[in-house]
Design a protein around this motif. Structure first.
Motif, PDB file in Angstrom:
ATOM      1  N   LYS A   1       2.286  -0.844   5.844  1.00  0.00           N
ATOM      2  CA  LYS A   1       1.005  -0.169   5.601  1.00  0.00           C
ATOM      3  C   LYS A   1      -0.036  -1.111   4.990  1.00  0.00           C
ATOM      4  O   LYS A   1      -1.035  -0.660   4.448  1.00  0.00           O
ATOM      5  CB  LYS A   1       1.251   1.005   4.647  1.00  0.00           C
ATOM      6  CG  LYS A   1       2.142   2.101   5.229  1.00  0.00           C
ATOM      7  CD  LYS A   1       1.418   3.438   5.227  1.00  0.00           C
ATOM      8  CE  LYS A   1       2.143   4.485   6.067  1.00  0.00           C
ATOM      9  NZ  LYS A   1       2.917   5.428   5.257  1.00  0.00           N
TER      10      LYS A   1
ATOM     11  N   ALA B   1       7.816  -0.773   4.521  1.00  0.00           N
ATOM     12  CA  ALA B   1       6.629  -0.195   5.152  1.00  0.00           C
ATOM     13  C   ALA B   1       5.731  -1.291   5.714  1.00  0.00           C
ATOM     14  O   ALA B   1       5.769  -2.443   5.264  1.00  0.00           O
ATOM     15  CB  ALA B   1       5.864   0.647   4.134  1.00  0.00           C
TER      16      ALA B   1
ATOM     17  N   ASN C   1       0.819  -1.218   0.000  1.00  0.00           N
ATOM     18  CA  ASN C   1       0.000   0.000   0.000  1.00  0.00           C
ATOM     19  C   ASN C   1       0.853   1.268   0.000  1.00  0.00           C
ATOM     20  O   ASN C   1       0.376   2.335  -0.364  1.00  0.00           O
ATOM     21  CB  ASN C   1      -0.938   0.012   1.212  1.00  0.00           C
ATOM     22  CG  ASN C   1      -2.116  -0.944   1.010  1.00  0.00           C
ATOM     23  OD1 ASN C   1      -2.445  -1.294  -0.135  1.00  0.00           O
ATOM     24  ND2 ASN C   1      -2.733  -1.383   2.085  1.00  0.00           N
ATOM     25  N   ALA C   2       2.109   1.151   0.445  1.00  0.00           N
ATOM     26  CA  ALA C   2       2.974   2.335   0.502  1.00  0.00           C
ATOM     27  C   ALA C   2       3.677   2.570  -0.836  1.00  0.00           C
ATOM     28  O   ALA C   2       3.558   3.631  -1.435  1.00  0.00           O
ATOM     29  CB  ALA C   2       4.005   2.179   1.623  1.00  0.00           C
TER      30      ALA C   2
END
Ligand SMILES: [Zn+2]
Ligand SMILES: [Zn+2]
Length: 825
Positions: A458, A456, A422-423
């Motif tokens: 995320k 990340a 998602n990042a």
């Protein structure tokens, strides 16, 4: 006839129903089980897992029984045969079927619900197909679910995914946006290997394209509906008609687009007007032209088969309708000045047989162009049965020019094990740690918390596409020998796998299997490749479910029996050629089963003598066994190349025309001991010879007709049955110089029969005296018993009362003294 001769085979008829109990018996006895720890050489048969998209059909069953003959033959040769039942359950056809059956649209149905409906549908068809296989005598190791595989099983899918992760890590997978073959019917991208071509009539429309500052240029096109996607006009540099046009602009009628006129050798001067309208994704040549000249593509057709916004007022119309309207308007505006009928080579989808279009999409690709060279080596050096089908693979390999798009926007398939961060948006695959796991990214989190690319945490978006089903089925040959699951078995079994299949899937299944195995293991997937023809109907059309020209197999099996259907399949054509299904001919084959049963029942009247040596046999019996040897010699070469056509033909001829017609008739008198004053040892010699001969015939026929041969064998030669008995090989001690007179002997028999028939005499009619060739002296007593000859002589009689009977297809004659009929009652 003496009373003691009662047949050991009690049933006086062989019927198709008699096959049925054997199905259960074989399953109970596990006679075809595979023992992976056996000391014997392991031989694995990578059977095409049948695709469950509907009812089982006759052509399919005939095809599979021919594969079963390979397994049975190899088993009788003493190999440990790994012959699992596989079922292909992934992919499009079942999805289409569920959509139709339940009136659903896949993409607007919750995925889990849709997948479950597919599964139920598949289970329904699976039991039908396995029942049919069992009834046809398919000798799979077992029909239980543990010994079989299904391509949608989590265990199977986990291996498919693990191999993908392996290839991903090796850098062989990439994502790209490019035009691909798109089938509207199937609603998916398809690979080049699944594209076929057909000739169709079409209309060639001649149009004027305005060229500012010059007279209009004339363009002939079969696809005026693609005008809105026109990107250029090509003219041949040597075309005198268009001198000075290169570099100018042409105006696309109706749409007013200004496109460059480009000199290119790809424009064919002799086609149409010589000037070529180049559209985005019109055909393969267009796709190449766009690539070569870096033209900006315009998509005219949507994946749903409708015109896009680029088509202006035609947007949203189905392509065929837009075409009609555009032609009408071109005529109205006077742009279209001529039309003519022509034929066109149209690319169609291998499955649905509908025309495909080029549609650009994001897809994952597996590199394949880099592997053409090593695969050509495998294609050239591998063993093919029949050898001539090697060429299908070579031709295809020479046409591989683009990589394989492997992603599909479908539900019922193996999920692509990829998650997107998602990042950073980057895709990542799970680690290949040797633990096989089945991943479903559309409904599961990845097995990692941190993005392997940016670190990340995320969260991730799971990939929702599935693999092309050939990604799964192309590793069946590895799956069946325990690849990534059973290293011990894999080590022993890899390298001795046969791939039997139909010729229609050489460029798909065979090619992909060789590619995938080579990419994973740098070795050929198969030791042998066996490629059969199709089963076609009386008119020569391929039998298939979709054509509806394949009769329901169950009533046919009930009427003629599985053995007859199996034997019919090999009698009709040699390996690699098409088998034409004609019911009358199948009926003819079923008569042979009856004949064989009757012959065996006759032989079963005589005991099997023990301890008799070859040397103790009569000359005639030695001659019969020498003929049996020659019969084995005739069938062996074709059996070795796994083509049972000639052997089956030969077995029928040998059993029917030689054994039944001549040998049984000739030995009758001696074996019953009623005529000719034979000694006990001569009688036993006859019994022994008949049983030995029958055993050879049964064992030679067992791979083709397992039911009738096993039934007879169990009644006569032991409860273990025929399936693990050795396939006949020549016996060096079975020899006789008398075989050189066989033809003369058969002609002599025919001469006696012909004489009796032509004179209205019964075949049992006694003849007072006859003269035959001296070469047949060793047969004299048996011939006397056979033809009822009172006195036999070998020199030409002077007596005028003898009639001369010329022998068919022979220079020789026999002399017969006619019986004095007035004495007969
Ligand atoms: Zn299709
Ligand atoms: Zn990231």
């Amino acid at each position: 006839m003496s009373k003691k001769f009662t047949p050991a085979i009690t049933s006086n008829r062989w019927t198709p129903e008699a096959e049925e109990p054997l199905v259960g018996l074989w399953s109970k006895e596990q006679v075809c089980a595979f023992n992976p720890s056996s000391k014997k050489t392991i031989y694995s048969v990578d059977t095409p897992p049948p695709y469950l998209s509907g009812h089982v059909h006759l052509g399919q069953l005939i095809h599979y029984t021919q594969i079963d003959m390979i397994a049975r033959y190899r088993r009788m040769q003493g190999l440990e045969v790994n012959f699992p039942l596989g079922i292909d359950r992934n992919g499009l056809p079942v999805e289409l079927r569920v959509e139709k059956e339940f009136g659903l649209k896949m993409h607007s149905t919750p995925r889990a619900e849709f997948v479950e409906k597919c599964r139920q549908q598949l289970d329904l068809y699976e039991s039908e197909v396995t029942n049919a296989f069992q009834r046809m005598g398919m000798s799979f190791n077992t029909y239980s679910s543990e010994g079989s595989y299904r391509t949608d099983n989590p265990r199977y899918r986990a291996v498919t995914q693990a191999t993908f992760i392996d290839l991903w890590n090796k850098g062989l997978v990439y994502s790209d946006y490019r035009p691909n073959n798109w089938c509207f019917e199937c609603g998916t991208t398809i690979a080049d290997a699944e594209v076929e071509y057909t000739e169709r009539p079409t209309t060639l429309s001649y149009l004027h394209f305005e060229v500012p500052g010059s007279p209009p240029i004339e363009i002939a096109t079969t696809r005026p509906e693609l005008l809105c996607a026109c990107g250029a006009v090509f003219i041949h540099p040597a075309d005198e008609r268009y001198r000075g046009y290169g570099g100018k602009k042409a105006i696309v009628p109706l749409f007013g687009l200004e496109v460059p006129i480009i000199e290119s050798a790809t424009a064919l001067m002799e086609f149409g007007t010589g000037a070529l309208m180049v559209c985005s994704y019109g055909d393969e040549a267009d796709v190449m032209a766009y690539r070569d000249f870096a033209l900006k593509p315009i998509a005219a057709v949507s994946p749903e088969g409708k015109m896009t916004q680029a088509a202006g007022k035609y947007a949203g119309l189905p392509v065929s309708e837009a075409k009609l309207r555009i032609i009408a308007e071109l005529k109205e505006q006077g742009v279209l000045y001529k039309q003519e009928e022509t034929t066109q080579r149209v690319p169609i989808c291998w499955r649905s047989k509908t025309p495909i279009e080029f549609i650009a999409m994001d897809e994952y690709y597996l590199k394949q162009t880099d592997y053409v060279k090593p695969l050509l080596k495998i294609a050239n050096e591998g063993t093919f049965y029949p050898d001539f089908h090697r060429q299908i693979l070579i031709d295809w390999l020479n046409r591989v020019t683009v990589d394989w798009p492997i992603s599909r926007r479908r539900y019922y398939g193996t999920e692509i094990p990829v998650w997107y961060c998602n990042a950073c948006g980057q895709p990542s695959v799970p680690e290949n740690d040797g633990q096989l796991r089945y991943y479903r990214p559309w409904c599961e989190d990845p097995p990692f918390k941190k993005c392997p690319k940016c670190g990340a945490e995320k969260g991730f978006r799971g990939e929702d596409r599935t693999f092309d089903t050939w990604m799964d089925s192309s590793i069946s040959g590895l799956q069946i020998i325990g690849y990534m699951r059973n290293p011990k078995l894999f080590k022993r079994a890899f390298g001795n796998v046969i791939r039997p299949q139909g010729k229609d899937i050489v460029r798909t299944w065979l090619y992909y299997s060789l590619l995938r195995t080579y990419q994973l293991l740098q070795a050929p997937a198969f030791k042998e490749m066996w490629v059969s023809g199709h089963v076609v109907d009386e008119k020569g059309e391929k039998m298939s479910k979709s054509r509806g020209n394949s009769p329901d197999p169950f009533p046919i099996i009930a009427k003629y029996g599985a053995d007859a259907l199996r034997m019919f399949g090999v009698l009709e054509a040699g390996l690699g050629s098409d088998v034409r299904f004609v019911e009358d001919r199948l009926a003819g084959v079923s008569k042979f089963m009856t004949k064989l049963w009757n012959m065996a029942r006759f032989v079963s009247m005589f005991p099997v003598p023990r301890g008799i040596e070859f040397d103790q046999l009569t000359d005639v019996d030695k001659w019969i066994l020498a003929e049996v040897n020659q019969f084995i010699d005739r069938i062996t070469p074709d059996c070795e190349v796994l083509d049972f056509h000639m052997p089956a033909t030969e077995i029928r001829t040998f059993a029917w025309n030689f054994l039944a017609d001549h040998v049984l008739e000739m030995l009758k008198g001696r074996c019953f001991g009623t005529e000719g004053g034979f000694e006990a040892i001569e009688q036993e010699s006859g019994w022994y010879t008949l049983h030995e001969t029958l055993k050879v015939v049964l064992r030679a026929l067992a791979p083709v007709c397992p039911f009738v041969t096993d039934a007879i064998y169990r009644e006569l030669y032991g409860k273990k049955g025929i399936q693990r008995e050795p396939f006949p090989t020549r016996r060096p001690e079975w020899k006789s110089g008398l075989t050189k007179h066989t033809a003369l002997l058969l002609a002599t028999d025919a001469g006696f029969w012909k004489y009796k028939r032509e004179n209205g005499l019964s075949l049992r009619q006694a003849l007072p005296e006859a003269c035959i060739s001296v070469k047949l002296r060793p047969w004299a007593r048996d011939l006397q018993a056979m033809h009822g000859i009172g006195k036999i002589r070998f020199s030409k009689p002077k007596d005028k009362s003898f009639v001369v009977v010329p022998l068919p297809e022979s220079e020789e004659v026999i002399y017969i003294r006619p019986p004095s009929l007035e004495k007969s009652p």
